[in-house]
Design a protein around this motif. Sequence first.
Motif, mmCIF file in Angstrom:
data_model
loop_
_atom_site.group_PDB
_atom_site.id
_atom_site.type_symbol
_atom_site.label_atom_id
_atom_site.label_comp_id
_atom_site.label_asym_id
_atom_site.label_seq_id
_atom_site.Cartn_x
_atom_site.Cartn_y
_atom_site.Cartn_z
ATOM 1 N N ALA A 118 -8.942 12.611 -3.458
ATOM 2 C CA ALA A 118 -9.194 14.010 -3.802
ATOM 3 C C ALA A 118 -9.456 14.164 -5.297
ATOM 4 N N LEU A 119 -8.724 13.435 -6.109
ATOM 5 C CA LEU A 119 -8.930 13.499 -7.563
ATOM 6 C C LEU A 119 -10.292 12.918 -7.944
ATOM 7 N N GLN A 120 -10.668 11.821 -7.304
ATOM 8 C CA GLN A 120 -11.988 11.235 -7.571
ATOM 9 C C GLN A 120 -13.105 12.192 -7.175
ATOM 10 N N GLU A 121 -12.939 12.879 -6.060
ATOM 11 C CA GLU A 121 -13.929 13.854 -5.611
ATOM 12 C C GLU A 121 -13.987 15.053 -6.571
ATOM 13 N N ALA A 122 -12.845 15.467 -7.074
ATOM 14 C CA ALA A 122 -12.828 16.553 -8.058
ATOM 15 C C ALA A 122 -13.639 16.167 -9.284
ATOM 16 N N TYR A 123 -13.441 14.943 -9.737
ATOM 17 C CA TYR A 123 -14.184 14.453 -10.903
ATOM 18 C C TYR A 123 -15.683 14.422 -10.617
ATOM 19 N N ARG A 124 -16.040 13.979 -9.433
ATOM 20 C CA ARG A 124 -17.456 13.839 -9.078
ATOM 21 C C ARG A 124 -18.200 15.173 -9.094
ATOM 22 N N VAL A 125 -17.597 16.213 -8.523
ATOM 23 C CA VAL A 125 -18.327 17.476 -8.371
ATOM 24 C C VAL A 125 -18.291 18.349 -9.625
ATOM 25 N N LEU A 126 -17.454 17.995 -10.585
ATOM 26 C CA LEU A 126 -17.410 18.764 -11.828
ATOM 27 C C LEU A 126 -18.562 18.368 -12.756
ATOM 28 N N LYS A 127 -19.080 19.353 -13.469
ATOM 29 C CA LYS A 127 -20.079 19.085 -14.491
ATOM 30 C C LYS A 127 -19.408 18.391 -15.676
ATOM 31 N N PRO A 128 -20.169 17.668 -16.492
ATOM 32 C CA PRO A 128 -19.606 17.166 -17.750
ATOM 33 C C PRO A 128 -19.017 18.320 -18.545
ATOM 34 N N SER A 129 -17.831 18.128 -19.077
ATOM 35 C CA SER A 129 -16.999 19.130 -19.770
ATOM 36 C C SER A 129 -16.303 20.057 -18.786
ATOM 37 N N GLY A 130 -16.464 19.818 -17.473
ATOM 38 C CA GLY A 130 -15.773 20.628 -16.480
ATOM 39 C C GLY A 130 -14.281 20.384 -16.489
ATOM 40 N N ARG A 131 -13.544 21.355 -15.978
ATOM 41 C CA ARG A 131 -12.081 21.310 -16.060
ATOM 42 C C ARG A 131 -11.438 21.250 -14.680
ATOM 43 N N PHE A 132 -10.481 20.353 -14.529
ATOM 44 C CA PHE A 132 -9.628 20.251 -13.351
ATOM 45 C C PHE A 132 -8.298 20.918 -13.658
ATOM 46 N N MET A 133 -7.854 21.799 -12.765
ATOM 47 C CA MET A 133 -6.536 22.411 -12.926
ATOM 48 C C MET A 133 -5.818 22.457 -11.588
ATOM 49 N N CYS A 134 -4.560 22.085 -11.622
ATOM 50 C CA CYS A 134 -3.744 22.024 -10.415
ATOM 51 C C CYS A 134 -2.411 22.720 -10.670
ATOM 52 N N LEU A 135 -2.021 23.578 -9.750
ATOM 53 C CA LEU A 135 -0.695 24.196 -9.749
ATOM 54 C C LEU A 135 0.047 23.628 -8.550
ATOM 55 N N GLU A 136 1.187 22.985 -8.813
ATOM 56 C CA GLU A 136 1.887 22.328 -7.708
ATOM 57 C C GLU A 136 3.388 22.301 -7.976
ATOM 58 N N PHE A 137 4.168 22.278 -6.898
ATOM 59 C CA PHE A 137 5.608 22.077 -7.029
ATOM 60 C C PHE A 137 5.856 20.715 -7.653
ATOM 61 N N SER A 138 6.950 20.619 -8.431
ATOM 62 C CA SER A 138 7.154 19.381 -9.162
ATOM 63 C C SER A 138 8.644 19.063 -9.301
ATOM 64 N N LYS A 139 8.969 18.275 -10.297
ATOM 65 C CA LYS A 139 10.326 17.750 -10.488
ATOM 66 C C LYS A 139 11.137 18.698 -11.369
ATOM 67 N N VAL A 140 12.258 19.171 -10.842
ATOM 68 C CA VAL A 140 13.111 20.117 -11.557
ATOM 69 C C VAL A 140 14.045 19.359 -12.501
ATOM 70 N N SER A 141 14.285 19.930 -13.650
ATOM 71 C CA SER A 141 15.282 19.404 -14.585
ATOM 72 C C SER A 141 15.977 20.583 -15.253
ATOM 73 N N PRO A 142 17.233 20.411 -15.685
ATOM 74 C CA PRO A 142 18.064 19.199 -15.689
ATOM 75 C C PRO A 142 18.599 18.867 -14.296
ATOM 76 N N PRO A 143 19.248 17.696 -14.146
ATOM 77 C CA PRO A 143 19.739 17.262 -12.836
ATOM 78 C C PRO A 143 20.674 18.265 -12.166
#
Length: 277
Positions: free
Chosen positions: A178-203
């Motif tokens: 999916a990341l490779q495909e995102a890169y392919r379809v973007l124009k040069p200088s195009g921007r990839f942005m992702c909002l996703e659940f991630s790792k919470v801190s502190p423990p």
Amino acid sequence: MIRPVIIRKIVKRNWFRYCSSYSNERETHFGYQNVGEKQKKEAVLGVFHNVADSYDLMNDAMSLGIHRVWKDTFIRRLNPGPRTKLLDVAGGTGDISFRFLDYIGKEAVDSEDGASVTIMDINKSMLSVGEERAQKLGHTKGITWVEGDAQELPFPDNHFDCYTVAFGIRNVVRIELALQEAYRVLKPSGRFMCLEFSKVSPPELESLYDLYSFNVIPPMGQLIAGDWESYQYLVESIRKFPDQEKFSEMIKEAGFRFVEYENLTFGVAAIHSGFKL
């Protein structure tokens, strides 16, 4: 009253190539279960078919409405211009795309060669919910709906200015494709942005978050949507997704530069950004 018609495009490519990226001979995970890739694809389709009608309500209930703040912040960080051509992947219900259209304004959409958004989702049920919402909100211009797969985007190279994906990439079977495909379809200088659940801190906070996630969200899914198992998967899928640093490395490996991330609400979610140079 005659309602405007939104045409959903189903773009088909060579069928063998379209399906060739999935194989049950390769093992992946569906939540905490080990499954074949084709099995995961079908299982994820089933999950989002089940939750489509209650998706927005459940997001509000699970996050106490904070997901709206995260998405508003996401669009501000994107800061699209009046001619931005956006591809919003896994965007079926339209949350990011509608914010994009509101941000750039009606004048930008109406102008010649103005801004536009293509919403792509692999799930018909999610697209149907989004199309209905678009009608109610009056978003009938500058928007196209496409049924397609993030691992095999049905678009030409160097086509979009921006690529967004919000709370969707962790459900993709092979994230690196999916990341490779995102890169392919973007124009040069195009921007990839992702909002996703991630790792919470502190423990200490992470343990409280786990307690809430596993003991509150699935029962809430049963109460509101009549579906425990789909929300159990969603909770588990968050834990299986790479943390901020690992996902940033995956984005870099796909070819993106100036890769960075921003934690939201102690890392419950994170915004990732990179550029195609």
